[in-house]
Design a protein around this motif. Structure first.
Motif, PDB file in Angstrom:
ATOM      1  N   ASP A   1      14.851  13.130  50.864  1.00  0.00           N
ATOM      2  CA  ASP A   1      14.045  12.514  51.911  1.00  0.00           C
ATOM      3  C   ASP A   1      12.959  13.501  52.329  1.00  0.00           C
ATOM      4  O   ASP A   1      12.993  14.682  51.961  1.00  0.00           O
ATOM      5  CB  ASP A   1      14.893  12.066  53.106  1.00  0.00           C
ATOM      6  CG  ASP A   1      15.880  13.135  53.567  1.00  0.00           C
ATOM      7  OD1 ASP A   1      15.752  14.298  53.147  1.00  0.00           O
ATOM      8  OD2 ASP A   1      16.786  12.813  54.351  1.00  0.00           O
ATOM      9  N   HIS A   2      11.998  13.023  53.089  1.00  0.00           N
ATOM     10  CA  HIS A   2      10.793  13.812  53.365  1.00  0.00           C
ATOM     11  C   HIS A   2      10.247  13.450  54.738  1.00  0.00           C
ATOM     12  O   HIS A   2      10.144  12.272  55.078  1.00  0.00           O
ATOM     13  CB  HIS A   2       9.747  13.517  52.273  1.00  0.00           C
ATOM     14  CG  HIS A   2       8.377  14.031  52.569  1.00  0.00           C
ATOM     15  ND1 HIS A   2       7.226  13.352  52.237  1.00  0.00           N
ATOM     16  CD2 HIS A   2       7.954  15.184  53.183  1.00  0.00           C
ATOM     17  CE1 HIS A   2       6.171  14.048  52.618  1.00  0.00           C
ATOM     18  NE2 HIS A   2       6.587  15.153  53.199  1.00  0.00           N
ATOM     19  N   VAL A   3       9.925  14.479  55.513  1.00  0.00           N
ATOM     20  CA  VAL A   3       9.238  14.303  56.788  1.00  0.00           C
ATOM     21  C   VAL A   3       7.898  15.027  56.704  1.00  0.00           C
ATOM     22  O   VAL A   3       7.849  16.223  56.380  1.00  0.00           O
ATOM     23  CB  VAL A   3      10.062  14.863  57.962  1.00  0.00           C
ATOM     24  CG1 VAL A   3       9.265  14.760  59.265  1.00  0.00           C
ATOM     25  CG2 VAL A   3      11.387  14.107  58.096  1.00  0.00           C
ATOM     26  N   ASP A   4       6.830  14.307  56.999  1.00  0.00           N
ATOM     27  CA  ASP A   4       5.482  14.884  56.987  1.00  0.00           C
ATOM     28  C   ASP A   4       5.012  15.017  58.431  1.00  0.00           C
ATOM     29  O   ASP A   4       4.778  14.016  59.113  1.00  0.00           O
ATOM     30  CB  ASP A   4       4.536  13.981  56.184  1.00  0.00           C
ATOM     31  CG  ASP A   4       3.149  14.573  56.023  1.00  0.00           C
ATOM     32  OD1 ASP A   4       3.016  15.810  56.162  1.00  0.00           O
ATOM     33  OD2 ASP A   4       2.214  13.810  55.757  1.00  0.00           O
TER      34      ASP A   4
ATOM     35  N   ALA B   1      -1.639  11.788  53.407  1.00  0.00           N
ATOM     36  CA  ALA B   1      -2.012  12.450  52.151  1.00  0.00           C
ATOM     37  C   ALA B   1      -0.845  13.217  51.542  1.00  0.00           C
ATOM     38  O   ALA B   1      -0.612  13.170  50.323  1.00  0.00           O
ATOM     39  CB  ALA B   1      -3.192  13.391  52.384  1.00  0.00           C
ATOM     40  N   ALA B   2      -0.094  13.949  52.370  1.00  0.00           N
ATOM     41  CA  ALA B   2       1.031  14.723  51.832  1.00  0.00           C
ATOM     42  C   ALA B   2       2.139  13.816  51.320  1.00  0.00           C
ATOM     43  O   ALA B   2       2.814  14.135  50.338  1.00  0.00           O
ATOM     44  CB  ALA B   2       1.563  15.677  52.897  1.00  0.00           C
ATOM     45  N   ALA B   3       2.347  12.685  51.993  1.00  0.00           N
ATOM     46  CA  ALA B   3       3.359  11.741  51.510  1.00  0.00           C
ATOM     47  C   ALA B   3       2.976  11.217  50.128  1.00  0.00           C
ATOM     48  O   ALA B   3       3.831  11.067  49.242  1.00  0.00           O
ATOM     49  CB  ALA B   3       3.517  10.590  52.501  1.00  0.00           C
TER      50      ALA B   3
ATOM     51  N   ALA C   1       7.918   3.545  54.019  1.00  0.00           N
ATOM     52  CA  ALA C   1       7.744   4.737  54.857  1.00  0.00           C
ATOM     53  C   ALA C   1       7.662   4.339  56.331  1.00  0.00           C
ATOM     54  O   ALA C   1       7.196   3.256  56.681  1.00  0.00           O
ATOM     55  CB  ALA C   1       6.483   5.488  54.449  1.00  0.00           C
ATOM     56  N   ARG C   2       8.132   5.257  57.182  1.00  0.00           N
ATOM     57  CA  ARG C   2       8.087   5.039  58.631  1.00  0.00           C
ATOM     58  C   ARG C   2       6.978   5.909  59.216  1.00  0.00           C
ATOM     59  O   ARG C   2       6.866   7.091  58.888  1.00  0.00           O
ATOM     60  CB  ARG C   2       9.435   5.395  59.256  1.00  0.00           C
ATOM     61  CG  ARG C   2      10.567   4.458  58.810  1.00  0.00           C
ATOM     62  CD  ARG C   2      11.911   4.975  59.247  1.00  0.00           C
ATOM     63  NE  ARG C   2      12.243   6.215  58.555  1.00  0.00           N
ATOM     64  CZ  ARG C   2      13.364   6.912  58.753  1.00  0.00           C
ATOM     65  NH1 ARG C   2      14.250   6.494  59.649  1.00  0.00           N
ATOM     66  NH2 ARG C   2      13.588   8.024  58.080  1.00  0.00           N
ATOM     67  N   TRP C   3       6.190   5.317  60.086  1.00  0.00           N
ATOM     68  CA  TRP C   3       5.031   5.982  60.664  1.00  0.00           C
ATOM     69  C   TRP C   3       5.241   6.046  62.177  1.00  0.00           C
ATOM     70  O   TRP C   3       5.190   5.024  62.848  1.00  0.00           O
ATOM     71  CB  TRP C   3       3.752   5.227  60.309  1.00  0.00           C
ATOM     72  CG  TRP C   3       3.599   5.043  58.812  1.00  0.00           C
ATOM     73  CD1 TRP C   3       4.232   4.114  58.042  1.00  0.00           C
ATOM     74  CD2 TRP C   3       2.782   5.814  57.929  1.00  0.00           C
ATOM     75  NE1 TRP C   3       3.851   4.259  56.719  1.00  0.00           N
ATOM     76  CE2 TRP C   3       2.964   5.297  56.626  1.00  0.00           C
ATOM     77  CE3 TRP C   3       1.902   6.884  58.120  1.00  0.00           C
ATOM     78  CZ2 TRP C   3       2.312   5.811  55.519  1.00  0.00           C
ATOM     79  CZ3 TRP C   3       1.246   7.399  57.010  1.00  0.00           C
ATOM     80  CH2 TRP C   3       1.451   6.876  55.736  1.00  0.00           C
TER      81      TRP C   3
ATOM     82  N   LEU D   1      12.996  17.905  52.866  1.00  0.00           N
ATOM     83  CA  LEU D   1      11.662  18.484  52.751  1.00  0.00           C
ATOM     84  C   LEU D   1      10.817  18.160  53.968  1.00  0.00           C
ATOM     85  O   LEU D   1      10.753  17.007  54.399  1.00  0.00           O
ATOM     86  CB  LEU D   1      10.959  17.928  51.497  1.00  0.00           C
ATOM     87  CG  LEU D   1       9.486  18.314  51.295  1.00  0.00           C
ATOM     88  CD1 LEU D   1       9.329  19.816  51.057  1.00  0.00           C
ATOM     89  CD2 LEU D   1       8.880  17.527  50.131  1.00  0.00           C
ATOM     90  N   VAL D   2      10.176  19.188  54.517  1.00  0.00           N
ATOM     91  CA  VAL D   2       9.163  19.017  55.553  1.00  0.00           C
ATOM     92  C   VAL D   2       7.840  19.546  55.008  1.00  0.00           C
ATOM     93  O   VAL D   2       7.787  20.649  54.464  1.00  0.00           O
ATOM     94  CB  VAL D   2       9.523  19.763  56.850  1.00  0.00           C
ATOM     95  CG1 VAL D   2       8.316  19.825  57.793  1.00  0.00           C
ATOM     96  CG2 VAL D   2      10.685  19.083  57.556  1.00  0.00           C
ATOM     97  N   THR D   3       6.786  18.758  55.140  1.00  0.00           N
ATOM     98  CA  THR D   3       5.442  19.228  54.812  1.00  0.00           C
ATOM     99  C   THR D   3       4.617  19.284  56.089  1.00  0.00           C
ATOM    100  O   THR D   3       4.755  18.442  56.979  1.00  0.00           O
ATOM    101  CB  THR D   3       4.737  18.306  53.793  1.00  0.00           C
ATOM    102  OG1 THR D   3       4.737  16.959  54.276  1.00  0.00           O
ATOM    103  CG2 THR D   3       5.437  18.363  52.443  1.00  0.00           C
ATOM    104  N   VAL D   4       3.747  20.301  56.149  1.00  0.00           N
ATOM    105  CA  VAL D   4       2.837  20.491  57.282  1.00  0.00           C
ATOM    106  C   VAL D   4       1.491  20.889  56.676  1.00  0.00           C
ATOM    107  O   VAL D   4       1.332  22.015  56.217  1.00  0.00           O
ATOM    108  CB  VAL D   4       3.329  21.596  58.240  1.00  0.00           C
ATOM    109  CG1 VAL D   4       2.406  21.691  59.454  1.00  0.00           C
ATOM    110  CG2 VAL D   4       4.773  21.374  58.662  1.00  0.00           C
ATOM    111  N   SER D   5       0.552  19.966  56.631  1.00  0.00           N
ATOM    112  CA  SER D   5      -0.701  20.268  55.946  1.00  0.00           C
ATOM    113  C   SER D   5      -1.904  20.092  56.868  1.00  0.00           C
ATOM    114  O   SER D   5      -2.058  19.043  57.499  1.00  0.00           O
ATOM    115  CB  SER D   5      -0.864  19.389  54.695  1.00  0.00           C
ATOM    116  OG  SER D   5      -0.768  18.026  55.002  1.00  0.00           O
TER     117      SER D   5
END
Length: 337
Positions: free
Chosen positions: A90-93, A100-102, A141-143, A159-163
């Protein structure tokens, strides 16, 4: 908005973005982009969302989203190379805006996974939902609207992304965000502009992640202190981005592409095999030799010269690029999940 299956994720994204500016005069779009660029480049963190309405979001997404996507995609590719056989469940942006990162995560690892995009600008999230219809991996995806800062909470995730977010925050909020990511995730990937200030923010985040028990998977071949003497240089990389007509209008250029400079760190708690060295400058190809500037495991920075007498290694050096591992990997084993 559904795109043909034969398109790559990057092409699908560009196709989805192409329709955003319908009905918005080109001059108005360019003015919105110029104003937003000036705001983002400002040194003072903001106390409210920069993207105010759909016109702002549409113009800025059409202009900036491809570059953000390519930068994050490059960082994720280096990370994936260091953790072969592993993929996030799973992924949290965080601060993900229009997603974009998603999109970049979905292009790096096949399959669908739960995705949550957090941002404080509802117009950006709304547009992200609209664009995600074109990407099967993001249709569920949830926004969520969320204040990015000291009050941020992140649920447990792989996974966490921070861009391109840290520049918008005060120092305490930056620290709180990184700590929240470290407390929630098995892997954290942070991307910032490839400027001295962006690199400084990445190093600050890197230090906090290492202190929290993470080890660096990319770009660094080690988790020791960066060997760059502060104030003398900065570590950054480059990703090529196809230019739209809006890019050319805003920048007054005619080239079909531009190069996005970015700094990043990918850190993880899962087993990883960082590169033995990383090429940290564009290789210099000369007659019969290639000069490579490397960050090595020591840690140290070193220039090495690869000549024709090195045979296959010389051919590999001629084909390698800025940001790539060195020497090239010849095989990879599975990484434990």
């Amino acid at each position: 908005m559904n795109a043909p299956a034969s398109l790559t994720p990057a092409e699908t994204l560009r196709s989805a973005l192409a329709g955003l500016l319908d009905g918005l005069p080109a001059r108005q779009a360019a003015q919105a982009v110029e104003r937003l660029i000036a705001t983002y480049r400002g040194a003072t963190p903001t106390g409210s969302p920069i993207l105010r309405d759909r016109a702002d979001v549409a113009a800025y997404a059409a202009y900036r989203m491809p570059a953000t996507y390519e930068a994050v995609r490059s960082a994720l590719a280096a990370f994936a190379d260091a953790v072969p056989g592993w993929a996030p469940r799973d992924h949290v942006d965080v601060g993900g805006g229009t997603g974009a990162a998603a999109w970049a995560v979905s292009a790096t690892w096949d399959g669908e996974r739960p995705v949550t995009v957090l941002d404080w600008a509802e117009p950006a999230l709304a547009l992200g939902r609209e664009l995600a219809v074109a990407n099967p991996a993001l249709r569920q995806a949830r926004w969520h609207r969320s204040r990015i800062g000291s009050a941020l909470t992140i649920g447990s995730t792989d996974l966490v992304t921070v861009s391109y977010v840290l520049n918008e925050l005060t120092a305490p909020d930056r620290a709180a965000l990184v700590d929240a990511a470290a407390g929630a995730a098995r892997a954290v990937v942070i991307v910032e502009p490839g400027t001295p200030d962006g690199y400084a923010r990445v190093i600050e985040a890197r230090d906090r992640l290492i202190s929290a028990g993470f080890h660096v998977a990319a770009p660094c071949p080690h988790s020791a202190a960066c060997p760059i003497v502060p104030g003398t240089d900065w570590c950054h990389f480059s990703a090529r981005v196809s230019r739209s007509s809006l890019h050319r209008q805003v920048k007054g250029g005619s080239l079909a592409y531009e190069d996005e400079k970015f700094s990043y760190v990918a850190a993880t708690r899962v087993p990883a095999a960082p590169a033995p060295a990383r090429i940290v400058r564009k290789p210099q190809i000369r007659k019969g030799q290639v000069l490579l500037d490397l960050c090595e495991t020591d840690p140290s920075l070193r220039r090495t010269t690869v000549t024709k007498r090195h045979g296959d290694l010389y051919r590999a050096a001629r084909d390698t690029d800025w940001g790539a591992p060195w020497p090239p990997r010849t095989d990879t084993g599975p990484a434990d999940g």
